[in-house]
Design a protein around this motif. Sequence first.
Motif, PDB file in Angstrom:
ATOM      1  N   UNK A  56       0.827  -1.212   0.000  1.00 46.81           N
ATOM      2  CA  UNK A  56       0.000   0.000   0.000  1.00 46.81           C
ATOM      3  C   UNK A  56       0.857   1.257   0.000  1.00 46.81           C
ATOM      4  N   UNK A  57       2.058   1.156   0.571  1.00 47.93           N
ATOM      5  CA  UNK A  57       2.988   2.292   0.589  1.00 47.93           C
ATOM      6  C   UNK A  57       3.759   2.419  -0.721  1.00 47.93           C
ATOM      7  N   UNK A  58       3.609   1.431  -1.606  1.00 46.26           N
ATOM      8  CA  UNK A  58       4.278   1.488  -2.901  1.00 46.26           C
ATOM      9  C   UNK A  58       5.751   1.150  -2.871  1.00 46.26           C
ATOM     10  N   UNK A  59       6.170   0.331  -1.863  1.00 41.42           N
ATOM     11  CA  UNK A  59       7.604   0.011  -1.784  1.00 41.42           C
ATOM     12  C   UNK A  59       7.904  -1.459  -2.067  1.00 41.42           C
ATOM     13  N   UNK A  73       9.382  -8.233  -4.198  1.00 39.49           N
ATOM     14  CA  UNK A  73      10.515  -7.394  -4.594  1.00 39.49           C
ATOM     15  C   UNK A  73      10.330  -5.962  -4.100  1.00 39.49           C
ATOM     16  N   UNK A  74      11.462  -5.303  -3.882  1.00 35.28           N
ATOM     17  CA  UNK A  74      11.447  -3.876  -3.557  1.00 35.28           C
ATOM     18  C   UNK A  74      11.237  -3.095  -4.857  1.00 35.28           C
ATOM     19  N   UNK A  75      10.266  -2.195  -4.858  1.00 38.53           N
ATOM     20  CA  UNK A  75       9.987  -1.380  -6.043  1.00 38.53           C
ATOM     21  C   UNK A  75       9.877   0.086  -5.620  1.00 38.53           C
ATOM     22  N   UNK A  76       9.693   0.955  -6.617  1.00 33.39           N
ATOM     23  CA  UNK A  76       9.423   2.366  -6.320  1.00 33.39           C
ATOM     24  C   UNK A  76       8.141   2.754  -7.036  1.00 33.39           C
ATOM     25  N   UNK A  77       7.019   2.640  -6.319  1.00 37.32           N
ATOM     26  CA  UNK A  77       5.721   3.028  -6.875  1.00 37.32           C
ATOM     27  C   UNK A  77       5.208   4.229  -6.088  1.00 37.32           C
ATOM     28  N   UNK A  78       6.076   5.231  -5.968  1.00 36.51           N
ATOM     29  CA  UNK A  78       5.790   6.383  -5.120  1.00 36.51           C
ATOM     30  C   UNK A  78       4.539   7.137  -5.566  1.00 36.51           C
ATOM     31  N   UNK A  79       4.384   7.331  -6.887  1.00 32.38           N
ATOM     32  CA  UNK A  79       3.239   8.092  -7.378  1.00 32.38           C
ATOM     33  C   UNK A  79       1.940   7.405  -7.005  1.00 32.38           C
ATOM     34  N   UNK A  80       1.883   6.094  -7.219  1.00 28.93           N
ATOM     35  CA  UNK A  80       0.659   5.342  -6.916  1.00 28.93           C
ATOM     36  C   UNK A  80       0.299   5.450  -5.442  1.00 28.93           C
ATOM     37  N   UNK A  81       1.289   5.293  -4.577  1.00 29.42           N
ATOM     38  CA  UNK A  81       1.031   5.345  -3.134  1.00 29.42           C
ATOM     39  C   UNK A  81       0.617   6.753  -2.700  1.00 29.42           C
TER      40      UNK A  81
END
Length: 240
Positions: A56-59, A73-81
């Motif tokens: 939910x935090x997009x990480x 996996x570790x991701x960067x979904x900062x915009x979505x979160x």
Amino acid sequence: MPNKPKAFDIVRAHIEERILDGSLDIGDTLAAERELATEFGVSRGAVREAIRALEAQGVVESSVGAGATGGTRIIRARTRALTRLLRLHVALAGGRLREVVELRVALERSSATLAAASVTPEALETMRTLLAEMRGEGVDIETFNRLDTDFHVAIARAADNTLVTDLTIAVRESLRAPILVAEQGLSSGEYADFRGMLCEQHEGIFAALEAGDGEDAAQRIETHIRAAYSALPAMKTASE
């Protein structure tokens, strides 16, 4: 006496700490649920709950499969979160919607200034196409709202600063629904005037970006945002 942390919070906090100290980076895969449960002495259900919170935090992102195709996996979904969080904030903002509007002004001034200094021919062409579509005949309110959002997102993407871009997109996306509802509350004549005003202002912003004039672009985008909210009674009332 402080409350004892919940089992899933222990796991979540540990993973967050490893991301913060650099032990985990984008693309790294977490240990299997069974291993994490054993390491922290918690149930696999607690591990899954921690992973859902991190998703939910997009990480993180989980996928089913064996070997390299599976796991978390570790991701960067900062915009979505950020968008998810801000949509909830806007829905609950009540009279504090003006705070979101002020945040939008500050962010979009920054993104316009940065975009003017780094915009590419491809980005300008994307904006030019969106402007033409917004002027097109037979464009309904919902489609225009989407094109309007896409235009502002295109400016944010052209800023070449990922954090400013992500925050700008999140704020604009979070306001898409209330803006649409407010637009739908206008009479046909009011909406025609409103649409014409937005198109004219968008074209002025585009001209400033194309000329590489960041100061002009920033001032124009602030004027545009404030004028748009002032012209939408429902948004103006919610911001008072």
